[in-house]
Write a protein that holds these residues in place. Structure first.
Motif, PDB file in Angstrom:
ATOM      1  N   SER A 144       0.655  -1.046  -0.041  1.00 24.50           N
ATOM      2  CA  SER A 144      -0.083  -0.126  -0.052  1.00 24.50           C
ATOM      3  C   SER A 144       0.835   1.222  -0.012  1.00 24.50           C
ATOM      4  O   SER A 144       0.672   2.138  -0.669  1.00 24.50           O
ATOM      5  CB  SER A 144      -0.923   0.115   1.268  1.00 24.50           C
ATOM      6  N   ILE A 145       2.056   1.332   0.760  1.00 18.72           N
ATOM      7  CA  ILE A 145       2.847   2.326   0.640  1.00 18.72           C
ATOM      8  C   ILE A 145       3.361   2.524  -0.582  1.00 18.72           C
ATOM      9  O   ILE A 145       3.600   3.481  -1.148  1.00 18.72           O
ATOM     10  CB  ILE A 145       4.247   2.112   1.838  1.00 18.72           C
ATOM     11  N   ALA A 146       3.728   1.579  -1.311  1.00 18.95           N
ATOM     12  CA  ALA A 146       4.267   1.381  -2.599  1.00 18.95           C
ATOM     13  C   ALA A 146       3.171   2.059  -3.540  1.00 18.95           C
ATOM     14  O   ALA A 146       3.642   2.840  -4.424  1.00 18.95           O
ATOM     15  CB  ALA A 146       4.856   0.186  -3.298  1.00 18.95           C
ATOM     16  N   SER A 147       1.968   1.601  -3.357  1.00 19.57           N
ATOM     17  CA  SER A 147       0.733   2.072  -4.118  1.00 19.57           C
ATOM     18  C   SER A 147       0.638   3.605  -4.046  1.00 19.57           C
ATOM     19  O   SER A 147       0.545   4.447  -5.178  1.00 19.57           O
ATOM     20  CB  SER A 147      -0.393   1.315  -3.814  1.00 19.57           C
ATOM     21  N   PHE A 148       0.843   4.126  -2.863  1.00 22.79           N
ATOM     22  CA  PHE A 148       0.474   5.611  -2.368  1.00 22.79           C
ATOM     23  C   PHE A 148       1.747   6.044  -3.145  1.00 22.79           C
ATOM     24  O   PHE A 148       1.722   7.375  -3.335  1.00 22.79           O
ATOM     25  CB  PHE A 148       0.190   5.902  -1.351  1.00 22.79           C
ATOM     26  N   ALA A 149       3.049   5.403  -2.932  1.00 26.12           N
ATOM     27  CA  ALA A 149       4.074   6.293  -2.949  1.00 26.12           C
ATOM     28  C   ALA A 149       4.324   6.575  -4.776  1.00 26.12           C
ATOM     29  O   ALA A 149       4.732   7.593  -4.945  1.00 26.12           O
ATOM     30  CB  ALA A 149       5.300   5.570  -2.662  1.00 26.12           C
ATOM     31  N   ALA A 150       3.743   5.587  -5.612  1.00 28.42           N
ATOM     32  CA  ALA A 150       3.645   5.860  -6.921  1.00 28.42           C
ATOM     33  C   ALA A 150       2.722   6.906  -7.250  1.00 28.42           C
ATOM     34  O   ALA A 150       3.014   7.833  -8.041  1.00 28.42           O
ATOM     35  CB  ALA A 150       2.994   4.624  -7.553  1.00 28.42           C
ATOM     36  N   SER A 184       3.159  15.394   1.208  1.00 26.85           N
ATOM     37  CA  SER A 184       2.311  14.276   0.997  1.00 26.85           C
ATOM     38  C   SER A 184       3.020  12.765   1.014  1.00 26.85           C
ATOM     39  O   SER A 184       2.585  11.777   1.061  1.00 26.85           O
ATOM     40  CB  SER A 184       1.915  14.234  -0.549  1.00 26.85           C
ATOM     41  N   PHE A 185       4.325  13.045   1.056  1.00 25.50           N
ATOM     42  CA  PHE A 185       5.209  11.907   1.413  1.00 25.50           C
ATOM     43  C   PHE A 185       5.183  11.326   2.879  1.00 25.50           C
ATOM     44  O   PHE A 185       5.298  10.471   2.906  1.00 25.50           O
ATOM     45  CB  PHE A 185       6.680  12.228   1.011  1.00 25.50           C
ATOM     46  N   GLY A 186       4.512  12.287   3.676  1.00 23.37           N
ATOM     47  CA  GLY A 186       4.256  11.870   5.211  1.00 23.37           C
ATOM     48  C   GLY A 186       2.812  11.349   5.114  1.00 23.37           C
ATOM     49  O   GLY A 186       2.402  10.450   5.700  1.00 23.37           O
ATOM     50  N   MET A 223       1.445   9.526   2.870  1.00 24.88           N
ATOM     51  CA  MET A 223       1.361   8.290   2.161  1.00 24.88           C
ATOM     52  C   MET A 223       1.530   7.132   3.085  1.00 24.88           C
ATOM     53  O   MET A 223       0.631   6.105   3.109  1.00 24.88           O
ATOM     54  CB  MET A 223       2.592   8.100   1.061  1.00 24.88           C
ATOM     55  N   PRO A 224       2.431   6.913   4.002  1.00 26.10           N
ATOM     56  CA  PRO A 224       2.444   5.884   4.918  1.00 26.10           C
ATOM     57  C   PRO A 224       1.431   5.966   5.883  1.00 26.10           C
ATOM     58  O   PRO A 224       0.774   4.734   6.351  1.00 26.10           O
ATOM     59  CB  PRO A 224       3.870   5.784   5.738  1.00 26.10           C
ATOM     60  N   ALA A 225       0.819   7.045   6.125  1.00 25.49           N
ATOM     61  CA  ALA A 225      -0.354   7.325   7.156  1.00 25.49           C
ATOM     62  C   ALA A 225      -1.652   6.677   6.412  1.00 25.49           C
ATOM     63  O   ALA A 225      -2.338   5.842   6.981  1.00 25.49           O
ATOM     64  CB  ALA A 225      -0.663   8.770   7.322  1.00 25.49           C
ATOM     65  N   PHE A 226      -1.798   6.798   5.160  1.00 19.14           N
ATOM     66  CA  PHE A 226      -3.000   6.399   4.384  1.00 19.14           C
ATOM     67  C   PHE A 226      -2.882   4.832   4.385  1.00 19.14           C
ATOM     68  O   PHE A 226      -3.583   3.999   4.486  1.00 19.14           O
ATOM     69  CB  PHE A 226      -3.023   6.861   3.076  1.00 19.14           C
ATOM     70  N   ALA A 227      -1.185   4.278   4.166  1.00 19.16           N
ATOM     71  CA  ALA A 227      -1.069   2.930   3.878  1.00 19.16           C
ATOM     72  C   ALA A 227      -1.544   2.243   5.158  1.00 19.16           C
ATOM     73  O   ALA A 227      -2.257   1.078   5.150  1.00 19.16           O
ATOM     74  CB  ALA A 227       0.298   2.687   3.256  1.00 19.16           C
ATOM     75  N   PHE A 228      -0.958   2.677   6.339  1.00 17.43           N
ATOM     76  CA  PHE A 228      -1.192   1.933   7.523  1.00 17.43           C
ATOM     77  C   PHE A 228      -2.661   2.117   8.112  1.00 17.43           C
ATOM     78  O   PHE A 228      -3.232   1.321   8.889  1.00 17.43           O
ATOM     79  CB  PHE A 228      -0.369   2.559   8.715  1.00 17.43           C
ATOM     80  N   GLY A 229      -3.272   3.205   7.633  1.00 17.00           N
ATOM     81  CA  GLY A 229      -4.708   3.421   8.064  1.00 17.00           C
ATOM     82  C   GLY A 229      -5.482   2.146   6.904  1.00 17.00           C
ATOM     83  O   GLY A 229      -6.498   1.835   7.560  1.00 17.00           O
ATOM     84  N   THR A 230      -5.255   2.044   5.835  1.00 18.76           N
ATOM     85  CA  THR A 230      -5.940   1.203   5.118  1.00 18.76           C
ATOM     86  C   THR A 230      -5.827  -0.138   5.649  1.00 18.76           C
ATOM     87  O   THR A 230      -6.324  -1.121   5.877  1.00 18.76           O
ATOM     88  CB  THR A 230      -5.476   1.243   3.708  1.00 18.76           C
ATOM     89  N   THR A 231      -4.397  -0.520   6.165  1.00 17.88           N
ATOM     90  CA  THR A 231      -4.033  -1.743   6.765  1.00 17.88           C
ATOM     91  C   THR A 231      -4.631  -2.177   8.090  1.00 17.88           C
ATOM     92  O   THR A 231      -5.474  -3.046   8.367  1.00 17.88           O
ATOM     93  CB  THR A 231      -2.468  -1.904   7.161  1.00 17.88           C
ATOM     94  N   ALA A 232      -4.898  -0.959   8.740  1.00 16.51           N
ATOM     95  CA  ALA A 232      -5.905  -1.107   9.991  1.00 16.51           C
ATOM     96  C   ALA A 232      -7.221  -1.471   9.774  1.00 16.51           C
ATOM     97  O   ALA A 232      -7.830  -2.406  10.191  1.00 16.51           O
ATOM     98  CB  ALA A 232      -5.901   0.171  10.764  1.00 16.51           C
ATOM     99  N   THR A 233      -7.852  -0.874   8.478  1.00 24.24           N
ATOM    100  CA  THR A 233      -9.315  -1.361   8.251  1.00 24.24           C
ATOM    101  C   THR A 233      -9.329  -2.754   7.803  1.00 24.24           C
ATOM    102  O   THR A 233     -10.196  -3.408   8.266  1.00 24.24           O
ATOM    103  CB  THR A 233      -9.724  -0.285   7.106  1.00 24.24           C
ATOM    104  N   ILE A 234      -8.287  -3.068   7.271  1.00 21.58           N
ATOM    105  CA  ILE A 234      -8.371  -4.579   6.645  1.00 21.58           C
ATOM    106  C   ILE A 234      -8.164  -5.379   7.732  1.00 21.58           C
ATOM    107  O   ILE A 234      -9.151  -6.369   7.891  1.00 21.58           O
ATOM    108  CB  ILE A 234      -7.169  -4.835   5.755  1.00 21.58           C
ATOM    109  N   LEU A 235      -7.395  -5.543   8.657  1.00 23.36           N
ATOM    110  CA  LEU A 235      -6.938  -6.263   9.653  1.00 23.36           C
ATOM    111  C   LEU A 235      -8.046  -6.294  10.773  1.00 23.36           C
ATOM    112  O   LEU A 235      -8.472  -7.163  11.281  1.00 23.36           O
ATOM    113  CB  LEU A 235      -5.851  -6.065  10.286  1.00 23.36           C
TER     114      LEU A 235
END
Length: 455
Positions: free
Chosen positions: A13-19, A275-277, A279-291
């Motif tokens: 997800s970080i790589a996706s948002f990083a792109a 936005s580089f900051g 990026m991981p915030a969105f990624a880990f937030g999405t991960t929290a939703t999944i788990l």
């Protein structure tokens, strides 16, 4: 700590948002050669398009957490049906988006108080970006499905391919390279359109073709009242939550716009770097939703709470490291964007102010992701409305127009808001009565959070 499981989901997800972030940065650098006006147009347009995305983002957020719950409870048949209903809703949403883009782009720029030059040069750019948003709305729903079943690699791959296409066509169409016509800022807009629809088409292939054998994704969704009501109501709440924050940012940008083109350009450059900051915030937030969502589906709420906490801990470490790098290398980073001395100096100050304060934005994303996982969408809407409009907007107005603190004051008000909402959502996460949580789909009329612990 389940760090391997968390990172397996978060890193793609970080790589996706990083792109997406890197593409926005590279495109802004390329477009920046056209001058401060071009940077300002891109900045204003980005705020407008974020608002449009926010308005309809609730559809994707809803699919994300419902599918995660259904995946955990091994009821993917209903997850597929609800995703189909969400895609029907996207068709209606996109009809609205396209019509607004075609007929209201100039009026929107005028309402923002933009200069005559910005309106003249920016109307076509904004109109094309509206057309590109149609692909983005569909993509967000499909990516929400993929992430709900624990597949964060597909969004990563499709995002990387689409954003590479976007970079190439920005290079080719903006300045007439690689045998393409020179189209200037309009060419950059068409590059975004091509990139967004590349991501959508690749995602549609995976959903409707590659996953059909496993999940029956091409099955026509039967529109039933219970599921339709659930999707519509949850999408409305989550969309309104995002929209309330994005509209507050819209007003914030109007305040900054009144400070002049250089202030607006500095604001856009600083937001691009920050936005580089995000990026991981969105990624880990999405991960929290999944788990969290999957564990709720399995009937293990205490594990869900633990996974949300551990995701926030790992995410915070990432954010602190990024904040340190942004603070130390702020001058070198801003130098990549612009050589305009006024824009450069102000943007550096804005970056250094916010380098560590972005941790609170990250806390909001981590814990809001966890609350979405249990379906606590009403609280997210309420706290967003209250803090956006009764705290952030008035504070920004006072800092800019009463105390005349200009861009620095505007950003201090922004991070005061981010700090307040981050802490509020974190407190809510730990005050939920986790043992009382029910699956959202068990009832379309009851909250999945029966009660929160009293103070």
């Amino acid at each position: 700590m389940n760090y391997k499981k968390i990172l397996a989901l978060a890193l793609p997800s970080i790589a996706s948002f990083a792109a997406m972030t890197a593409t926005g940065t590279i495109n802004l650098i390329m477009v920046g050669s056209l001058g401060a006006l071009a940077i300002a147009i891109v900045g204003v347009t980005n705020i407008i398009m974020y608002n449009v995305w926010a308005l309809f983002s609730g559809i994707g957020h809803t699919v994300n957490y419902l599918v995660a719950q259904h995946y955990g409870s091994n009821n993917m048949k209903r997850g597929i049906k609800q995703t189909g209903i969400a895609l029907y809703l996207c068709v209606i949403a996109n009809a609205f988006v396209i019509l607004v883009g075609l007929f209201a782009s100039e009026a929107i720029l005028s309402v923002m108080g933009s200069s005559a030059d910005l309106i003249r040069e920016g109307t076509s750019y904004l109109m094309i970006r509206f057309l590109a948003m149609a692909g983005t709305v569909f993509t967000f729903v499909l990516h929400g499905f993929f992430r709900g079943i624990g597949d964060t690699k597909t969004p990563m791959v499709t995002s990387i391919i689409g954003n590479l296409a976007m970079i190439f066509f920005t290079y080719a169409l903006t300045y007439g390279n690689a045998g393409f016509p020179e189209m200037g800022l309009v060419g950059a807009a068409w590059a975004v359109f091509i990139g967004e629809f590349t991501i959508f088409l690749l995602s549609a292939y995976v959903y409707f073709i590659a996953l059909h054998k496993r999940y029956g994704t091409r099955t026509k969704a039967k529109i039933e009242r219970a599921d339709s009501t659930l999707i519509a109501s949850e999408s409305a709440k989550l969309g309104a939550e995002e929209f309330s924050k994005s509209m507050a940012m819209f007003v914030f940008t109007v305040f900054v716009t009144q400070l002049g083109t250089n202030a607006l350009a500095s604001n856009e450059v600083a937001l691009s770097v920050m936005s580089f900051g995000f990026m991981p915030a969105f990624a880990f937030g999405t991960t929290a939703t999944i788990l969290v969502g999957q564990d709720i589906g399995r009937g293990d709420p205490l594990s869900a709470r633990r996974m949300g906490t551990e995701t926030a801990i790992l995410g915070s470490i990432f954010i602190l490291i990024l904040g340190l790098l942004e603070f130390v290398f702020a001058e070198s980073i801003i130098g990549l964007y612009t050589n305009d001395p006024e824009v450069y100096e102000l943007a550096v100050q804005l970056i250094q102010i916010s380098a560590f304060l972005q941790l609170f934005d990250a806390l909001f994303n981590f814990y809001a992701g966890g609350l979405r996982g249990i379906g606590d969408t009403s609280f997210l809407l309420k706290i967003s409305l209250i803090l956006s409009w009764l705290f952030f907007v008035p504070l920004a107005y006072v800092c800019v127009n009463v105390f005349h603190l200009e861009s620095i004051g505007a950003w201090l008000s922004l991070y005061a808001f981010i700090t307040a909402i981050g802490i509020a959502v974190m407190i809510r996460f730990y005050r939920v009565d986790w043992l009382a949580i029910k699956l959202k789909s068990e009832s379309t009329h009851e909250s999945p959070v029966n009660k929160a612990k009293e103070y």
